[in-house]
Design an enzyme around this catalytic site. Structure first.
Site, PDB file in Angstrom:
ATOM      1  CG  ASP A 192      -2.002   1.011   1.022  1.00 41.74           C
ATOM      2  OD1 ASP A 192      -1.469   2.058   0.522  1.00 41.74           O
ATOM      3  OD2 ASP A 192      -2.981   0.824   2.003  1.00 41.74           O
TER       4      ASP A 192
ATOM      5  CE  LYS B 165      -6.941   8.184   3.007  1.00 45.58           C
ATOM      6  NZ  LYS B 165      -8.167   7.116   2.749  1.00 45.58           N
TER       7      LYS B 165
END
Length: 383
Positions: free
Chosen positions: A179, A204
């Site tokens: 990730d 994000k």
């Protein structure tokens, strides 16, 4: 001789701006269009590359998928999903019933919750490790189906030795996924270190404006990409065309936003480390931080997430959140605005995360304004 116009020959900041553009032609648009259609004309058997139905594919996804692949150094276009957790779920789909998953003890709480759900309903053996402890991770890999790594971790900012861990996973036949949300492709490219799959919460930094919810994955092989796409189609975990278009627009300024936010974060970390009302600061830019050596060696930049423990325990941390005026008390991260929250306010957060830990997502505002607001809140909360 390499093609000077190949994305591989360009700096990442340039790739973020130039990848995923329409073919250059007189009178052609500079930006790709948004196609708002749920279905496509089809009079016979679908041919390779032909669009049929938007749950399967739509041309509005392609520019973003191509741009992300170029940034991550992936050989195939990426796969965009309706959320970061949809992308994580697609990665977990590679784990068979009764398989074994190795993942960080500190990671996004919903990722950990998904793993626990797999353990309960599919008999998956979930092993949580300290990813900063390389030997502990290596010892856990035997018999694993999947190694899922965050580096730096959420919210403790531990830094893993990715080249060692990913090489060991490959040697043992363990699928590896990273990730890369916190680092972004500008901070590290896990495929270069041997990862099989890289996932992002596009919500994000990649989109960067706190206005979309999206996820994405890139992979090392065509077979993995095909499996990720098949999962997306079968499970309906698809994004809307307009959201993907917004994410691509956000991606164009990724380098500028990351550069400014990282500089702000490093300066704030330096000042907070000497603040009388702060017990501990975590940021890999600090020479005293446990992750400093690895981040310096393996990453380009230290990211813009801070871990701060103010005086006064959990109550003191809550007081700081209530006292700030410029910083936004909110969950999520990676937007242009600076935000903060006490992570253990969530009952599902890892119990080894300190009760008083504030996770700060540093944005692109003027650093002096950010400092004044934070310093005042810390001093006010300390009484």
């Amino acid at each position: 001789m390499s093609d000077p116009h190949s994305p591989d020959a360009l700096a990442p900041a340039t790739v973020a701006v130039s990848a995923g553009r329409p073919e250059r032609a007189q009178g052609a648009p500079v930006n790709p269009p948004i196609v708002l259609s749920s279905t496509y004309v089809s009079e016979g058997v679908q041919q390779p590359g032909e669009l049929l139905y938007t749950r399967m594919d739509t041309e509005t996804w392609h520019p973003f998928e191509e741009a992300l692949a170029a940034l991550e150094g992936a050989p195939e276009p990426g796969v965009v999903f309706g959320s970061g957790m949809a992308a994580i779920a697609a990665v977990f789909s590679f784990v068979p019933a009764g398989g074994k998953v190795v993942l960080p003890r500190h990671a996004y709480q919903v990722t950990l919750g998904f793993a626990d759900d797999l353990a309960a309903r599919a008999g998956v053996d979930v092993v949580r490790v300290d990813v900063a402890d390389t030997d502990q991770v290596l010892d856990a890999l035997d018999g694993a189906s999947l190694l899922l790594v965050e580096s730096p971790t959420n919210p403790m900012l531990e830094v893993a030795d990715l080249p060692v861990l990913l090489a060991a996973a490959r040697e043992r036949g363990v699928l590896s996924a990273v990730d890369n949300t916190f680092a972004t492709p500008l901070g590290q490219r896990p495929l270069d270190h041997g990862a099989d799959v890289v996932v992002h919460s596009v919500t994000k930094y990649l989109a960067g404006h706190s206005d979309v919810v999206l996820g994405a994955a890139v992979a090392r092989t065509p077979e993995l990409v095909a499996a990720l796409r098949a999962y997306r189609t079968l499970h309906g975990s698809i994004p809307g065309p307009f959201e993907v278009w917004l994410a691509l627009r956000g991606l164009r300024t990724l380098a500028l936003r990351v550069e400014r936010a990282q500089a702000n974060a490093a300066e704030l970390a330096r000042r907070l480390a000497d603040h009388p009302d702060v017990v501990e600061v975590r940021h890999p830019s600090l020479p005293t931080d446990p992750g400093h050596e690895r981040a310096t060696r393996l990453m380009t930049g230290y990211g813009s997430i801070l871990g701060v423990r103010p005086r006064g325990g959990a109550a003191g941390a809550d007081s700081v959140v209530g006292a700030v005026r410029l910083w936004v008390p909110a969950t999520s991260l990676g937007g242009v605005e600076s935000s903060l929250e006490r992570r253990r306010r969530f009952a599902t957060e890892s119990l080894t995360v300190p009760e008083d830990l504030l996770r700060l997502s540093v944005g692109i505002e003027d650093v002096e304004d950010l400092w004044r607001d934070l310093d005042r809140a810390l001093r006010t909360s300390a009484g």
